[in-house]
Design an enzyme around this catalytic site. Structure first.
Site, mmCIF file in Angstrom:
data_model
loop_
_atom_site.group_PDB
_atom_site.id
_atom_site.type_symbol
_atom_site.label_atom_id
_atom_site.label_comp_id
_atom_site.label_asym_id
_atom_site.label_seq_id
_atom_site.Cartn_x
_atom_site.Cartn_y
_atom_site.Cartn_z
ATOM 1 N N GLU A 27 42.345 -59.904 -71.748
ATOM 2 C CA GLU A 27 41.863 -58.714 -72.455
ATOM 3 C C GLU A 27 40.949 -57.917 -71.529
ATOM 4 O OE1 GLU A 27 40.134 -59.526 -76.280
ATOM 5 O OE2 GLU A 27 39.559 -57.433 -76.600
ATOM 6 N N ASN A 72 40.504 -57.223 -79.551
ATOM 7 C CA ASN A 72 39.820 -56.117 -80.217
ATOM 8 C C ASN A 72 39.922 -54.831 -79.387
ATOM 9 O OD1 ASN A 72 39.093 -57.947 -82.195
ATOM 10 N ND2 ASN A 72 37.065 -58.331 -81.352
ATOM 11 N N ASN A 172 46.083 -56.068 -83.657
ATOM 12 C CA ASN A 172 45.283 -57.271 -83.451
ATOM 13 C C ASN A 172 44.292 -57.440 -84.597
ATOM 14 O OD1 ASN A 172 44.082 -59.459 -81.660
ATOM 15 N ND2 ASN A 172 42.287 -58.166 -82.008
ATOM 16 N N GLU A 173 44.280 -58.615 -85.191
ATOM 17 C CA GLU A 173 43.276 -58.995 -86.210
ATOM 18 C C GLU A 173 42.945 -57.838 -87.168
ATOM 19 O OE1 GLU A 173 39.892 -60.891 -84.297
ATOM 20 O OE2 GLU A 173 41.093 -62.658 -83.848
ATOM 21 N N TYR A 244 39.156 -70.397 -83.216
ATOM 22 C CA TYR A 244 38.183 -70.813 -82.200
ATOM 23 C C TYR A 244 37.303 -71.885 -82.828
ATOM 24 C CZ TYR A 244 39.478 -66.507 -79.729
ATOM 25 O OH TYR A 244 40.169 -65.508 -79.077
ATOM 26 N N GLU A 292 45.726 -66.659 -80.190
ATOM 27 C CA GLU A 292 44.354 -66.845 -79.704
ATOM 28 C C GLU A 292 43.887 -68.215 -80.163
ATOM 29 O OE1 GLU A 292 41.418 -63.746 -80.183
ATOM 30 O OE2 GLU A 292 42.972 -62.192 -80.084
ATOM 31 N N GLN A 353 40.498 -67.035 -73.343
ATOM 32 C CA GLN A 353 41.266 -66.132 -72.511
ATOM 33 C C GLN A 353 41.482 -66.800 -71.159
ATOM 34 O OE1 GLN A 353 39.834 -62.073 -72.735
ATOM 35 N NE2 GLN A 353 39.742 -62.148 -74.949
HETATM 36 O O1 AHR Z 1 39.120 -63.426 -77.600
HETATM 37 C C1 AHR Z 1 37.985 -62.688 -77.984
HETATM 38 C C2 AHR Z 1 38.210 -61.868 -79.247
HETATM 39 O O2 AHR Z 1 38.384 -62.748 -80.320
HETATM 40 C C3 AHR Z 1 39.443 -61.005 -79.294
HETATM 41 O O3 AHR Z 1 39.254 -59.753 -78.720
HETATM 42 C C4 AHR Z 1 39.679 -60.862 -80.764
HETATM 43 O O4 AHR Z 1 41.032 -60.651 -81.068
HETATM 44 C C5 AHR Z 1 39.127 -62.133 -81.359
HETATM 45 O O5 AHR Z 1 38.294 -61.886 -82.426
#
Ligand code: AHR
Length: 504
Positions: A27, A72, A172-173, A244, A292, A353
């Site tokens: 990103e 994002n 995205n999201e 995450y 992700e 990432q």
């Molecule tokens: O990977 C960091 C961020 O986490 C990304 O930009 C977003 O898609 C997610 O919330």
């Protein structure tokens, strides 16, 4: 010492492993691109400014795809800013990360880097501040060979051949209130459906990912997937998952059991997708793009003071630069096991990432590049996990966790290649005790252990840092012994182990 027993049988097949399982994510965020993969002026930079030392580590890591350019970031991105002569490219405010985007790296530069890294380019379109028309423009620019305005523009800009991008994320999201252009499930579902139909009208070969929930803790989780898929079922191939994990409030036991949560996340999304399938009486099956996943101590970022003065937004600031411990890497290895255990439905995944930003590879401007602890389980799994994922029968004790109740101490998955070689990936979650593991491999026939590697450390918080970049590495596990189809190996407390077996 605890005891555990695993039975491996090649007939217990989960499904074929798609190589996209070992994808990554780049990103325009912090120092992932600038001062990460790209740093003109660095002694290791190639003619286009990409660091050769970083590229070598990316290849060693073995990633197969790169999702780009966000995240994002994509929800405010104009892809046109990143093509054409560099001196004409605008500097833009990136609202997602309060940074200044120079657009020095754009589509051409990144596609070129992806070629060198031998990874498949996977793009996201901006459905935050933009829509169908801009997605179509980008697709035409990337995938049409020649003869149309945008394909000719690409050729003028130096790429004669199309980028031939197959896999596309539709935004995205979009469920997240933090997302630029955030929408309700119904609004997003309709927009994603329109965009997908239009994109397929231009290029029927594209594979499309609809946004699932940003995480399974979102208040709309489940309902979001159901509604989005109700609108897009015929138009898309994948629904995305993002997750995450981190240790919170000193609760290491729950943290070590994070894969239990990932298992249930995947199974819930599969159930929801299959529910929509049955309601629509469809023959088609929607797969998961887990695009992700990682360990991320997000509260560090959440608690950081934001730069609010738009006059001073920095270029490529140090953001989300988590330094991972041995424990983080063991949990991370467990997440890979969870993905493999669901290889029948998880057909793509992106480690979020790749460099500097919650990443397995770190760099210093003008200085070194090194491997974080999480590098090892990823690189080894990507190298050894081929063919078909196998379900294992596992007997082990359990441990109590505040978040997930009693969970198995041992988690594992196996893979079987067409050439008859196999691999096993095992986690011992016990905080203090090693495990004496007995593996019944009789059904595999005559095999030998060609590698047995374990990640563990007396100091479960040990990390690789700029000052000590090789503090943690992976070691041969000398305890492994195979006799009469039974393999015994000692798994240290809080450890991740990979075992490679080849025909004798
Ligand atoms: O990977 C960091 C961020 O986490 C990304 O930009 C977003 O898609 C997610 O919330």
């Amino acid at each position: 010492m605890t005891e555990a027993r695993i039975v491996l049988d090649p007939r217990f097949q989960v499904g074929p492993i798609d190589r996209r399982m070992f994808g990554s994510f780049v990103e325009h965020l912090g120092r992932c691109v600038y001062d990460g993969i790209y740093e003109p002026g660095h002694p290791e930079a190639d003619a286009r400014g990409f660091r050769r030392d970083v590229l070598a580590l990316v290849k060693e890591l073995g990633v197969t795809t790169a999702r780009y350019p966000g995240g994002n970031f994509v929800s405010g991105y104009k892809w046109e800013d990143g093509v054409g002569p560099r001196e004409d490219r605008p500097r833009r405010l990136d609202l997602a990360w309060h940074s200044l985007e120079t657009n020095e790296v754009g589509l051409h530069e990144f596609a070129d880097w992806a070629d060198k890294a031998e990874v498949e380019l996977m793009l996201a379109v901006n459905l935050g501040t933009r829509g169908v028309a801009e997605a179509l423009d980008l697709l035409e620019y990337c995938n049409v060979r020649q003869g149309s305005a945008l394909s000719e523009q690409r050729r003028t800009n130096g790429a004669d051949e199309p980028f031939a991008v197959r896999m596309w994320c539709l935004g995205n999201e979009m469920d997240g209130p933090w997302q630029l252009g955030h929408r309700s499930a119904s609004d997003y579902g309709k927009l994603a459906s329109r965009t997908a139909k239009a994109m397929r009208q231009l290029d029927p070969s594209v594979q499309l990912v609809a946004c699932g929930s940003s995480n399974s803790g979102m208040p709309t989780f489940g309902a979001w997937e159901r509604e989005v898929l109700a609108h897009t079922y015929d138009d898309v191939d994948f629904i995305s998952c993002h997750a995450y994990y981190r240790e919170t409030d000193g609760d290491r036991a729950s943290f070590l059991a994070s894969a239990v949560d990932m298992d249930s996340f995947i199974e819930t999304v599969v159930a929801t997708a299959d529910h929509v399938k049955s309601v629509l009486r469809s023959d088609k099956t929607i797969d998961i793009s887990f695009d992700e996943w990682n360990i991320w101590y997000a509260e560090r970022w959440e608690n950081e003071e934001r730069i609010t003065d738009i006059e001073t937004w920095p270029v490529a600031p140090r953001l989300l630069e988590d330094v991972y411990s041995v424990t983080d890497a063991v949990v991370f290895g467990g997440l890979l096991i969870s993905l493999l255990k669901h290889a029948d439905r998880v057909k793509a995944a992106s480690l979020a990432q790749l460099v500097n930003v919650i990443a397995p590879i770190m760099t210093e401007p003008g200085g070194a590049a090194w491997r974080q602890t999480t590098f090892f389980p990823f690189a080894i799994t990507a190298r050894l996990a081929h063919g078909t994922a196998l379900h294992l029968e596992i007997e082990s004790g359990t441990m109590a966790t505040p978040l997930y109740g009693d969970v198995p101490l041992i988690d594992a998955v196996a893979t079987l290649s067409e050439d008859g070689s196999a691999a096993l990936f095992v986690v011992n979650r016990h905080l203090t005790d090693a495990s004496d593991l007995t593996l019944d491999l009789g059904a595999l026939g005559d095999v030998i252990v060609s590698e047995c590697l374990t990640l563990a450390d007396q100091d479960q918080d040990a990390r690789n840092t700029r000052e000590d970049p090789q503090r943690v590495t992976i070691h041969a596990n000398e305890s492994a012994s195979l006799k009469n189809g039974v393999l015994r190996v000692e798994l240290p407390a809080v450890s991740w182990t990979a075992i490679s077996l080849t025909a004798a």
